[in-house]
Design a protein around this motif. Structure first.
Motif, PDB file in Angstrom:
ATOM      1  N   GLU A 159      41.748  40.016  45.725  1.00  0.00           N
ATOM      2  CA  GLU A 159      42.426  39.019  44.905  1.00  0.00           C
ATOM      3  C   GLU A 159      41.464  37.901  44.499  1.00  0.00           C
ATOM      4  O   GLU A 159      41.514  37.411  43.376  1.00  0.00           O
ATOM      5  CB  GLU A 159      43.608  38.392  45.668  1.00  0.00           C
ATOM      6  N   LEU A 160      40.618  37.490  45.427  1.00  0.00           N
ATOM      7  CA  LEU A 160      39.645  36.442  45.112  1.00  0.00           C
ATOM      8  C   LEU A 160      38.680  36.900  44.025  1.00  0.00           C
ATOM      9  O   LEU A 160      38.343  36.138  43.124  1.00  0.00           O
ATOM     10  CB  LEU A 160      38.875  36.032  46.367  1.00  0.00           C
ATOM     11  N   LEU A 161      38.240  38.135  44.119  1.00  0.00           N
ATOM     12  CA  LEU A 161      37.357  38.666  43.093  1.00  0.00           C
ATOM     13  C   LEU A 161      38.046  38.622  41.740  1.00  0.00           C
ATOM     14  O   LEU A 161      37.458  38.213  40.742  1.00  0.00           O
ATOM     15  CB  LEU A 161      36.930  40.097  43.420  1.00  0.00           C
ATOM     16  N   LYS A 162      39.305  39.000  41.696  1.00  0.00           N
ATOM     17  CA  LYS A 162      40.029  39.016  40.427  1.00  0.00           C
ATOM     18  C   LYS A 162      40.140  37.618  39.832  1.00  0.00           C
ATOM     19  O   LYS A 162      39.968  37.441  38.626  1.00  0.00           O
ATOM     20  CB  LYS A 162      41.411  39.640  40.611  1.00  0.00           C
ATOM     21  N   ILE A 163      40.411  36.626  40.666  1.00  0.00           N
ATOM     22  CA  ILE A 163      40.536  35.272  40.125  1.00  0.00           C
ATOM     23  C   ILE A 163      39.177  34.732  39.701  1.00  0.00           C
ATOM     24  O   ILE A 163      39.067  34.045  38.685  1.00  0.00           O
ATOM     25  CB  ILE A 163      41.265  34.306  41.080  1.00  0.00           C
ATOM     26  N   ILE A 164      38.125  35.071  40.436  1.00  0.00           N
ATOM     27  CA  ILE A 164      36.782  34.644  40.017  1.00  0.00           C
ATOM     28  C   ILE A 164      36.453  35.268  38.666  1.00  0.00           C
ATOM     29  O   ILE A 164      35.902  34.618  37.786  1.00  0.00           O
ATOM     30  CB  ILE A 164      35.725  34.988  41.091  1.00  0.00           C
ATOM     31  N   GLN A 165      36.834  36.524  38.469  1.00  0.00           N
ATOM     32  CA  GLN A 165      36.580  37.191  37.201  1.00  0.00           C
ATOM     33  C   GLN A 165      37.380  36.556  36.062  1.00  0.00           C
ATOM     34  O   GLN A 165      36.984  36.632  34.908  1.00  0.00           O
ATOM     35  CB  GLN A 165      36.918  38.669  37.293  1.00  0.00           C
TER      36      GLN A 165
ATOM     37  N   ARG B 127      31.139  40.198  40.199  1.00  0.00           N
ATOM     38  CA  ARG B 127      31.360  38.750  40.147  1.00  0.00           C
ATOM     39  C   ARG B 127      30.918  38.145  38.822  1.00  0.00           C
ATOM     40  O   ARG B 127      31.370  37.079  38.444  1.00  0.00           O
ATOM     41  CB  ARG B 127      30.634  38.061  41.295  1.00  0.00           C
ATOM     42  N   TYR B 128      30.012  38.812  38.119  1.00  0.00           N
ATOM     43  CA  TYR B 128      29.462  38.247  36.893  1.00  0.00           C
ATOM     44  C   TYR B 128      30.089  38.800  35.625  1.00  0.00           C
ATOM     45  O   TYR B 128      29.760  38.358  34.535  1.00  0.00           O
ATOM     46  CB  TYR B 128      27.948  38.468  36.838  1.00  0.00           C
ATOM     47  N   CYS B 129      30.959  39.785  35.733  1.00  0.00           N
ATOM     48  CA  CYS B 129      31.543  40.347  34.520  1.00  0.00           C
ATOM     49  C   CYS B 129      33.049  40.505  34.693  1.00  0.00           C
ATOM     50  O   CYS B 129      33.586  40.299  35.774  1.00  0.00           O
ATOM     51  CB  CYS B 129      30.875  41.663  34.157  1.00  0.00           C
ATOM     52  N   ARG B 130      33.693  40.884  33.635  1.00  0.00           N
ATOM     53  CA  ARG B 130      35.148  40.923  33.630  1.00  0.00           C
ATOM     54  C   ARG B 130      35.749  42.303  33.855  1.00  0.00           C
ATOM     55  O   ARG B 130      36.950  42.417  34.020  1.00  0.00           O
ATOM     56  CB  ARG B 130      35.668  40.378  32.306  1.00  0.00           C
ATOM     57  N   ASP B 131      34.962  43.346  33.805  1.00  0.00           N
ATOM     58  CA  ASP B 131      35.576  44.669  33.953  1.00  0.00           C
ATOM     59  C   ASP B 131      34.668  45.630  34.716  1.00  0.00           C
ATOM     60  O   ASP B 131      33.466  45.435  34.810  1.00  0.00           O
ATOM     61  CB  ASP B 131      35.966  45.251  32.584  1.00  0.00           C
ATOM     62  N   VAL B 132      35.294  46.645  35.238  1.00  0.00           N
ATOM     63  CA  VAL B 132      34.611  47.626  36.088  1.00  0.00           C
ATOM     64  C   VAL B 132      33.529  48.379  35.318  1.00  0.00           C
ATOM     65  O   VAL B 132      32.423  48.584  35.835  1.00  0.00           O
ATOM     66  CB  VAL B 132      35.638  48.624  36.694  1.00  0.00           C
TER      67      VAL B 132
ATOM     68  N   GLY C 189      31.574  30.349  31.527  1.00  0.00           N
ATOM     69  CA  GLY C 189      30.643  29.331  32.028  1.00  0.00           C
ATOM     70  C   GLY C 189      30.958  28.926  33.453  1.00  0.00           C
ATOM     71  O   GLY C 189      30.063  28.798  34.288  1.00  0.00           O
ATOM     72  N   TYR C 190      32.233  28.731  33.759  1.00  0.00           N
ATOM     73  CA  TYR C 190      32.649  28.372  35.115  1.00  0.00           C
ATOM     74  C   TYR C 190      32.239  29.470  36.085  1.00  0.00           C
ATOM     75  O   TYR C 190      31.733  29.211  37.173  1.00  0.00           O
ATOM     76  CB  TYR C 190      34.167  28.209  35.216  1.00  0.00           C
ATOM     77  N   ARG C 191      32.509  30.712  35.684  1.00  0.00           N
ATOM     78  CA  ARG C 191      32.240  31.862  36.557  1.00  0.00           C
ATOM     79  C   ARG C 191      30.748  31.983  36.851  1.00  0.00           C
ATOM     80  O   ARG C 191      30.345  32.185  37.994  1.00  0.00           O
ATOM     81  CB  ARG C 191      32.772  33.144  35.916  1.00  0.00           C
ATOM     82  N   ALA C 192      29.926  31.834  35.820  1.00  0.00           N
ATOM     83  CA  ALA C 192      28.483  31.969  36.019  1.00  0.00           C
ATOM     84  C   ALA C 192      27.967  30.879  36.954  1.00  0.00           C
ATOM     85  O   ALA C 192      27.232  31.165  37.910  1.00  0.00           O
ATOM     86  CB  ALA C 192      27.754  31.910  34.677  1.00  0.00           C
ATOM     87  N   VAL C 193      28.355  29.633  36.701  1.00  0.00           N
ATOM     88  CA  VAL C 193      27.897  28.527  37.543  1.00  0.00           C
ATOM     89  C   VAL C 193      28.416  28.700  38.968  1.00  0.00           C
ATOM     90  O   VAL C 193      27.661  28.540  39.935  1.00  0.00           O
ATOM     91  CB  VAL C 193      28.333  27.160  36.954  1.00  0.00           C
ATOM     92  N   PHE C 194      29.688  29.053  39.121  1.00  0.00           N
ATOM     93  CA  PHE C 194      30.274  29.230  40.451  1.00  0.00           C
ATOM     94  C   PHE C 194      29.527  30.302  41.234  1.00  0.00           C
ATOM     95  O   PHE C 194      29.145  30.104  42.387  1.00  0.00           O
ATOM     96  CB  PHE C 194      31.761  29.596  40.328  1.00  0.00           C
TER      97      PHE C 194
END
Length: 189
Positions: A123-129, A35-40, A134-139
Motif C-alpha cells: 500500500e505504501l508503494l502504491k501511495i508513493i507512486q 518507487r520511481y515510476c507509475r507502472d509495472v 516531482g514530489y515522488r522523485a525528491v521523496f
C-alpha cells in the motif's frame, strides 16, 4: 559463489554468473524502479535497462565500496534519466492504476511519517507512486537514497528550496493517506 567470484565471472561474460547476479539483485532493483515510476511495465523496462548497463559496465567496477551500492547507483541513474524524460510529458496525474511491487527489506524508514509501520508495504508503494512526479522523485532520493537537498537539487536541476518544499509536501500527502488508512483500520477493529 561470493561477490568477488561472481564479479570476476561476470567480467568474463559468463552467462551462468550473469544469471546468478540477476537473480540475486533483480527483486531489489525492481523495487527501486517501482518507487520511481507509475507502472509495472515501466519498472520492468528500467530494470532491464539497468542490468544491461551493469553487464556492459561491470569491468569498470573497481572493487572499492559495496558492489550492491555500485549496482544501486546505476539503477537510480537509469530511473532519474527516465524521470527527466517523463517530466516533460506528464507533470501531475490524479489517478493511476494499482501496480504491484516490492520494497527493499532495508527501506522501512519513511522519515518520520507517524503510523507508517501499520500500513502494508504494498500500500505504501502504491501511495508513493501516486505522488506527483516531482514530489515522488525528491521523496525517493531523500528517504531511500539518503541524498541531501543540495545533491537532489543538482541531480534534478531544481533549487534546494524546491527540493525541500516538494519533500515537505510529499510527507504531508503521505501523512494524510496514512492517517486516513489508520482510521479505516481502527474502525474495523
Amino acid at each position: 559463489m561470493d561477490d568477488t567470484q561472481l564479479i570476476s565471472e561476470c567480467k568474463k561474460q559468463n552467462k551462468n554468473a550473469q544469471k546468478t547476479l540477476y537473480e540475486r539483485f533483480a527483486r531489489k532493483m525492481l523495487g527501486l524502479c517501482m518507487r520511481y515510476c507509475r507502472d509495472v511495465d515501466t519498472a520492468y523496462d528500467l530494470m532491464h535497462d539497468g542490468f544491461v548497463v551493469v553487464f556492459t559496465q561491470i569491468s569498470s567496477y573497481s572493487g572499492k565500496g559495496s558492489f550492491e551500492g555500485w549496482i544501486r547507483k546505476i539503477f537510480v541513474n537509469i530511473a532519474l534519466e527516465n524521470y527527466r524524460k517523463e517530466k516533460q510529458k506528464v507533470v501531475y496525474m490524479d489517478e493511476i492504476g494499482n501496480p504491484e511491487g516490492f520494497f527493499d527489506d532495508n527501506d522501512s524508514d519513511l522519515n518520520g511519517v507517524p503510523g507508517v509501520e501499520q500500513i502494508p508495504r504494498e500500500e505504501l508503494l502504491k501511495i508513493i507512486q501516486q505522488l506527483p512526479d516531482g514530489y515522488r522523485a525528491v521523496f525517493n532520493l531523500y528517504v531511500f537514497e539518503e541524498m541531501s537537498h543540495k545533491e537532489i537539487s543538482d541531480v534534478l536541476g531544481v533549487s534546494e528550496n524546491t527540493s525541500r518544499s516538494q519533500f515537505s509536501r510529499a510527507k504531508m500527502l503521505l501523512r494524510k493517506y496514512v492517517q486516513t488508512r489508520l482510521n479505516e483500520i481502527n474502525r474495523k477493529k
